[in-house]
Design an enzyme around this catalytic site. Structure first.
Site, PDB file in Angstrom:
ATOM      1  N   LYS A 121       0.492  -1.430   0.124  1.00 51.63           N
ATOM      2  CA  LYS A 121       0.176  -0.311  -0.151  1.00 51.63           C
ATOM      3  C   LYS A 121       0.663   1.133  -0.317  1.00 51.63           C
ATOM      4  O   LYS A 121       0.883   2.284  -0.763  1.00 51.63           O
ATOM      5  CB  LYS A 121      -0.982   0.149   1.305  1.00 51.63           C
ATOM      6  CG  LYS A 121      -2.483  -1.212   1.585  1.00 51.63           C
ATOM      7  CD  LYS A 121      -2.818  -1.377   2.183  1.00 51.63           C
ATOM      8  CE  LYS A 121      -2.123  -1.222   3.874  1.00 51.63           C
ATOM      9  NZ  LYS A 121      -2.163  -2.653   4.017  1.00 51.63           N
ATOM     10  N   ARG A 154     -10.198   0.070   7.177  1.00 53.39           N
ATOM     11  CA  ARG A 154     -10.233  -0.933   7.809  1.00 53.39           C
ATOM     12  C   ARG A 154     -10.848  -1.999   8.639  1.00 53.39           C
ATOM     13  O   ARG A 154     -11.065  -3.290   8.872  1.00 53.39           O
ATOM     14  CB  ARG A 154      -8.321  -1.635   8.843  1.00 53.39           C
ATOM     15  CG  ARG A 154      -7.458  -1.420   8.384  1.00 53.39           C
ATOM     16  CD  ARG A 154      -6.936  -1.122   8.984  1.00 53.39           C
ATOM     17  NE  ARG A 154      -5.431  -1.807   9.221  1.00 53.39           N
ATOM     18  CZ  ARG A 154      -3.812  -1.186   8.607  1.00 53.39           C
ATOM     19  NH1 ARG A 154      -4.213  -0.809   8.540  1.00 53.39           N
ATOM     20  NH2 ARG A 154      -3.374  -2.370   8.353  1.00 53.39           N
ATOM     21  N   ARG A 209      11.569  -6.388   5.812  1.00 51.39           N
ATOM     22  CA  ARG A 209      11.386  -4.723   6.602  1.00 51.39           C
ATOM     23  C   ARG A 209      11.518  -4.838   7.394  1.00 51.39           C
ATOM     24  O   ARG A 209      11.911  -3.523   7.920  1.00 51.39           O
ATOM     25  CB  ARG A 209       9.928  -4.571   5.935  1.00 51.39           C
ATOM     26  CG  ARG A 209       9.499  -2.609   6.784  1.00 51.39           C
ATOM     27  CD  ARG A 209       7.759  -2.339   6.234  1.00 51.39           C
ATOM     28  NE  ARG A 209       7.249  -3.297   6.939  1.00 51.39           N
ATOM     29  CZ  ARG A 209       5.824  -3.422   6.421  1.00 51.39           C
ATOM     30  NH1 ARG A 209       4.840  -2.142   5.493  1.00 51.39           N
ATOM     31  NH2 ARG A 209       4.689  -3.103   7.946  1.00 51.39           N
ATOM     32  N   ARG A 237      10.423  -2.055  12.171  1.00 49.30           N
ATOM     33  CA  ARG A 237       9.267  -1.913  12.708  1.00 49.30           C
ATOM     34  C   ARG A 237       9.028  -2.397  13.826  1.00 49.30           C
ATOM     35  O   ARG A 237       9.277  -3.398  13.567  1.00 49.30           O
ATOM     36  CB  ARG A 237       8.102  -1.060  12.177  1.00 49.30           C
ATOM     37  CG  ARG A 237       7.478  -0.420  11.503  1.00 49.30           C
ATOM     38  CD  ARG A 237       6.873  -0.367  10.167  1.00 49.30           C
ATOM     39  NE  ARG A 237       5.248  -1.127  10.771  1.00 49.30           N
ATOM     40  CZ  ARG A 237       4.763  -1.364   9.740  1.00 49.30           C
ATOM     41  NH1 ARG A 237       4.109  -0.786   8.549  1.00 49.30           N
ATOM     42  NH2 ARG A 237       3.677  -1.906   9.865  1.00 49.30           N
ATOM     43  N   ARG A 283      -1.883  -9.594  12.416  1.00 53.73           N
ATOM     44  CA  ARG A 283      -1.707  -8.314  11.986  1.00 53.73           C
ATOM     45  C   ARG A 283      -2.448 -10.118  10.886  1.00 53.73           C
ATOM     46  O   ARG A 283      -3.503  -9.093  10.504  1.00 53.73           O
ATOM     47  CB  ARG A 283      -1.177  -7.994  11.290  1.00 53.73           C
ATOM     48  CG  ARG A 283      -0.618  -7.174  12.378  1.00 53.73           C
ATOM     49  CD  ARG A 283       1.114  -6.599  12.396  1.00 53.73           C
ATOM     50  NE  ARG A 283       1.269  -5.589  11.280  1.00 53.73           N
ATOM     51  CZ  ARG A 283       1.865  -5.418  10.374  1.00 53.73           C
ATOM     52  NH1 ARG A 283       3.513  -6.259  11.277  1.00 53.73           N
ATOM     53  NH2 ARG A 283       3.006  -4.991   9.398  1.00 53.73           N
TER      54      ARG A 283
HETATM   55  P1  ATP Z   1       1.613  -2.065   5.520  1.00 59.20           P
HETATM   56  O1  ATP Z   1       1.682  -0.284   5.000  1.00 59.20           O
HETATM   57  O2  ATP Z   1       3.126  -3.108   5.294  1.00 59.20           O
HETATM   58  O3  ATP Z   1       0.776  -2.353   4.196  1.00 59.20           O
HETATM   59  P2  ATP Z   1       0.008  -2.320   7.635  1.00 59.20           P
HETATM   60  O4  ATP Z   1      -0.958  -2.436   6.916  1.00 59.20           O
HETATM   61  O5  ATP Z   1       0.123  -3.882   9.013  1.00 59.20           O
HETATM   62  O6  ATP Z   1       1.559  -2.603   6.788  1.00 59.20           O
HETATM   63  P3  ATP Z   1      -0.126   0.109   8.724  1.00 59.20           P
HETATM   64  O7  ATP Z   1      -0.684   0.322   8.256  1.00 59.20           O
HETATM   65  O8  ATP Z   1       0.904   0.851   8.529  1.00 59.20           O
HETATM   66  O9  ATP Z   1       0.701  -1.545   8.488  1.00 59.20           O
HETATM   67  O10 ATP Z   1      -0.650   0.025   9.983  1.00 59.20           O
HETATM   68  C1  ATP Z   1       0.394  -0.088  11.484  1.00 59.20           C
HETATM   69  C2  ATP Z   1      -1.208  -0.162  12.082  1.00 59.20           C
HETATM   70  O11 ATP Z   1      -1.419   0.987  12.690  1.00 59.20           O
HETATM   71  C3  ATP Z   1      -2.059  -1.165  12.209  1.00 59.20           C
HETATM   72  O12 ATP Z   1      -1.454  -2.546  12.498  1.00 59.20           O
HETATM   73  C4  ATP Z   1      -3.200  -1.150  13.420  1.00 59.20           C
HETATM   74  O13 ATP Z   1      -2.406  -1.328  14.808  1.00 59.20           O
HETATM   75  C5  ATP Z   1      -2.801   0.133  12.735  1.00 59.20           C
HETATM   76  N1  ATP Z   1      -3.592   0.703  12.213  1.00 59.20           N
HETATM   77  C6  ATP Z   1      -3.324   1.555  10.846  1.00 59.20           C
HETATM   78  N2  ATP Z   1      -4.558   2.283  10.126  1.00 59.20           N
HETATM   79  C7  ATP Z   1      -5.323   1.885  10.931  1.00 59.20           C
HETATM   80  C8  ATP Z   1      -7.108   1.908  10.997  1.00 59.20           C
HETATM   81  N3  ATP Z   1      -7.017   2.335   9.868  1.00 59.20           N
HETATM   82  N4  ATP Z   1      -7.646   2.012  12.535  1.00 59.20           N
HETATM   83  C9  ATP Z   1      -7.234   0.846  13.014  1.00 59.20           C
HETATM   84  N5  ATP Z   1      -5.474   0.171  13.597  1.00 59.20           N
HETATM   85  C10 ATP Z   1      -5.060   1.002  12.434  1.00 59.20           C
HETATM   86 MG    MG Z   2       2.341   0.818   5.645  1.00 55.70          MG
END
Ligand code: ATP
Ligand code: MG
Length: 191
Positions: free
Chosen positions: A14, A89, A128, A134, A145
């Protein structure tokens, strides 16, 4: 430019594709993960709350997240379209985003779904971990996750389907190919 919601499992790319889209089309970019990590780094109250959830591989509660998203969106420069990366999400977040944008005479535009198998995702995230350090990129938390993604987030794809916004892209081993297909869909949506 139409707004874009970029959707996919942890490690699906993403952030990577968002950066490429921003470079090509000059859109705004809201990554909720980056916003939360910024709050943690700055030691804010919100950051302290968020850290507990993130380190456990869990989602931040919807109400809190929706509030953060609205504030971040309203602080953006408007007019160029925005990429929503990591939000929504949950179905509740999606409904809230739809309403928030409608209140502002805007809409969700299009949804880009990145589909990557879990074995590839795990390898990317462990890599990563080495490159970026991270805290949530360790095998145990990554598995949590994935589970949260399967149970709470993946069902949202159907919601976008019903809204007529879903564009699905399957990983076939080449970032360049993926990007070319994504750009083509963005161009077609903005014609
Ligand atoms: P990547 O960015 O590589 O696709 P990812 O989706 O796990 O990985 P991030 O989008 O950075 O990583 O999110 C990291 C963490 O932040 C999530 O696991 C969650 O705990 C929190 N988070 C981020 N966005 C949301 C959201 N929209 N609702 C709830 N929690 C969130
Ligand atoms: Mg990301």
């Amino acid at each position: 430019m139409k707004n874009i919601i970029i959707f996919g499992a942890p490690g699906s790319g993403k952030g990577t594709y968002s950066d490429e889209i921003v470079a090509k089309y000059g859109m705004g970019h809201i990554s909720t993960g980056d916003v939360l990590r910024g709050e943690i780094k700055n030691g804010t109250e919100l950051g302290k709350i968020a850290k507990g959830y993130i380190d456990n591989g869990q989602l931040i509660p919807d109400e809190l997240m929706i509030d953060i998203l609205a504030k971040t969106y309203d602080a953006q420069t408007k007019g160029q379209g925005v990429i929503f990366d990591g939000f929504p999400r949950t179905i509740a977040q999606a409904e809230a985003l739809k309403k928030m944008l409608a209140d502002r005479k805007d809409d969700m535009g299009m949804m880009i779904e990145l589909v990557v198998d879990e074995e590839t995702l795990m390898a990317r995230l462990l890599n990563r971990a080495i490159e970026q350090g991270r805290a949530d990129d360790n095998e145990e938390t990554i598995k949590k996750r994935f589970e949260v993604y399967r149970n709470q987030t993946a069902p949202l794809a159907e919601w976008f389907e019903k809204e007529g916004l879903r564009h699905t892209f399957n990983w076939k081993g080449s970032k360049e190919q993926m990007l070319a297909e994504i750009f083509e869909a963005i161009d077609a949506a903005n014609k």
